[in-house]
Enzyme design. Structure first.
Site, PDB file in Angstrom:
ATOM      1  CG  HIS A  34       2.773  -6.653  15.131  1.00 30.50           C
ATOM      2  ND1 HIS A  34       2.700  -5.786  16.202  1.00 30.50           N
ATOM      3  CD2 HIS A  34       3.111  -7.863  15.658  1.00 30.50           C
ATOM      4  CE1 HIS A  34       2.974  -6.438  17.315  1.00 30.50           C
ATOM      5  NE2 HIS A  34       3.239  -7.699  17.026  1.00 30.50           N
TER       6      HIS A  34
ATOM      7  CD  GLN B 261       3.932 -16.891  22.773  1.00 29.17           C
ATOM      8  OE1 GLN B 261       3.364 -17.619  21.981  1.00 29.17           O
ATOM      9  NE2 GLN B 261       4.652 -15.856  22.379  1.00 29.17           N
TER      10      GLN B 261
ATOM     11  CD  GLN C 175       8.424 -16.014  17.589  1.00 30.66           C
ATOM     12  OE1 GLN C 175       8.012 -16.175  18.730  1.00 30.66           O
ATOM     13  NE2 GLN C 175       8.079 -14.982  16.850  1.00 30.66           N
TER      14      GLN C 175
ATOM     15  CB  SER D 178       8.830  -4.471  21.470  1.00 27.51           C
ATOM     16  OG  SER D 178       8.260  -5.305  22.456  1.00 27.51           O
TER      17      SER D 178
ATOM     18  NE  ARG E 131       6.851  -8.916  27.070  1.00 33.82           N
ATOM     19  CZ  ARG E 131       6.798 -10.066  26.373  1.00 33.82           C
ATOM     20  NH1 ARG E 131       7.403 -10.151  25.200  1.00 33.82           N
ATOM     21  NH2 ARG E 131       6.138 -11.102  26.835  1.00 33.82           N
TER      22      ARG E 131
HETATM   23  P1  AMP Z   1       4.352 -10.788  18.582  1.00 34.60           P
HETATM   24  O1  AMP Z   1       3.010 -10.143  18.468  1.00 34.60           O
HETATM   25  O2  AMP Z   1       5.289 -10.076  19.498  1.00 34.60           O
HETATM   26  O3  AMP Z   1       4.257 -12.270  18.829  1.00 34.60           O
HETATM   27  O4  AMP Z   1       5.026 -10.639  17.153  1.00 34.60           O
HETATM   28  C1  AMP Z   1       4.391 -11.125  15.988  1.00 34.60           C
HETATM   29  C2  AMP Z   1       5.361 -11.057  14.831  1.00 34.60           C
HETATM   30  O5  AMP Z   1       5.774  -9.704  14.631  1.00 34.60           O
HETATM   31  C3  AMP Z   1       6.630 -11.879  15.068  1.00 34.60           C
HETATM   32  O6  AMP Z   1       6.982 -12.522  13.847  1.00 34.60           O
HETATM   33  C4  AMP Z   1       7.635 -10.821  15.446  1.00 34.60           C
HETATM   34  O7  AMP Z   1       8.978 -11.185  15.157  1.00 34.60           O
HETATM   35  C5  AMP Z   1       7.189  -9.670  14.551  1.00 34.60           C
HETATM   36  N1  AMP Z   1       7.704  -8.401  15.063  1.00 34.60           N
HETATM   37  C6  AMP Z   1       7.556  -7.898  16.315  1.00 34.60           C
HETATM   38  N2  AMP Z   1       8.221  -6.721  16.440  1.00 34.60           N
HETATM   39  C7  AMP Z   1       8.820  -6.500  15.235  1.00 34.60           C
HETATM   40  C8  AMP Z   1       9.654  -5.460  14.723  1.00 34.60           C
HETATM   41  N3  AMP Z   1      10.027  -4.435  15.464  1.00 34.60           N
HETATM   42  N4  AMP Z   1      10.070  -5.558  13.443  1.00 34.60           N
HETATM   43  C9  AMP Z   1       9.711  -6.614  12.666  1.00 34.60           C
HETATM   44  N5  AMP Z   1       8.921  -7.619  13.090  1.00 34.60           N
HETATM   45  C10 AMP Z   1       8.483  -7.570  14.350  1.00 34.60           C
END
Ligand code: AMP
Length: 266
Positions: free
Chosen positions: A17, A41, A133, A165, A167
């Site tokens: 992020h 979602q 996405q 992630s 998660r």
């Molecule tokens: P999320 O909070 O999971 O909805 O992710 C928010 C944003 O962060 C989205 O655009 C994701 O693709 C990006 N994102 C999440 N994990 C990563 C990562 N490891 N590397 C780059 N971008 C990420």
């Protein structure tokens, strides 16, 4: 008016992020980050209730960057009484992740469109970690004529290759090491491509077998798809591709991918 970079997130921020925030800082005069755990979602039975929420920690992390506004709306603000979803859909919704999570992209596009309408950014930053996405948001921006530049940002990984992630907090220490082998399996497919292999079957087979070597994994899918249309490639690979996978480790669903340019490797 200066440029406004927007980074939508669901919180539990990590270096992935933060790389998007850093990219916005580099590209735009102002940066807005949203932290909102979007319920639409998540399907019934998914991890909405256990999804990590760490607002104060997130705000501390963001204080290291130039962030002009952190938007942290609540559910009644984003989903007023009686509102369901918007009607936007496109042909990418039902492929790959959409097969396993049929309502997912409806939820994502509903909330991202609302956030775009509120924030009115000039640029928005999305990670290639969620490649489909990113493609769907790019297409929505084009289809609905949002005057926004969508900026793709590369996947940020741990040293062992595990894609970062939110998660990953569900994983135990030993599961972290196991999860890193998903990337190693993808790399084994990439190596074949670099050696000139062009059979999508053999690439998928190599990756699937590498993943299956770890007994604790349950594979949801391994895909070799056209990187623009995301349509599965069943025979010879002639176009630029997205190689992606979703794997369960215990109750945790992990996704990872890489893109491979056939045109630039000729
Ligand atoms: P999320 O909070 O999971 O909805 O992710 C928010 C944003 O962060 C989205 O655009 C994701 O693709 C990006 N994102 C999440 N994990 C990563 C990562 N490891 N590397 C780059 N971008 C990420």
């Amino acid at each position: 008016m200066g440029s406004i970079g927007f980074v939508p997130t669901m919180g539990a921020l990590h270096e992935g992020h933060l790389s998007l925030v850093a990219e916005s800082n580099k590209t735009c005069k102002n940066t807005v980050v949203s932290i909102y755990l979007n319920p639409t979602q998540f399907a019934q039975g998914e991890d909405l209730d256990s999804y990590p929420q760490k607002l104060q920690v997130d705000l501390n992390k963001l204080s290291e960057y130039e962030v002009d506004c952190v938007f942290t709306p609540n559910n009644s603000e984003m989903y007023p009484e009686g509102f369901k979803t918007n009607n936007y859909s496109n042909n990418l919704f039902t492929l790959l992740e959409g097969k396993s999570r049929p309502e997912f992209f409806k939820g994502v596009t509903t909330i991202v469109a609302k956030l775009f309408d509120i924030v009115e950014p000039t640029h928005t930053f999305f990670g290639e970690k969620d490649f489909q996405q990113l493609c769907i948001i790019k297409k929505m921006v084009k289809d609905l004529y949002y005057p926004i530049q969508v900026v793709p940002c590369p996947i940020i990984r741990k040293k062992n290759g595990l894609a970062m992630s939110s998660r990953n907090v569900y994983l135990t220490k030993s599961e972290h090491d196991i999860a890193a082998t998903i990337n190693h399996a993808l790399e084994s497919g990439k190596n074949l491509l670099q050696l000139g292999e062009r059979s999508s079957y053999l690439i998928k087979d190599k990756i699937s077998k590498s993943i299956a070597a770890e007994k604790l994994f349950r594979v949801d899918y391994v895909s070799v798809a056209d990187s623009i249309t995301l349509a599965e490639i069943s025979g010879f690979i002639e176009k630029d591709i997205l190689v992606s996978t979703a794997v369960f480790l215990g109750g945790t669903r992990l996704i990872d991918n890489f893109s491979y340019s056939i045109s630039s490797s000729k």
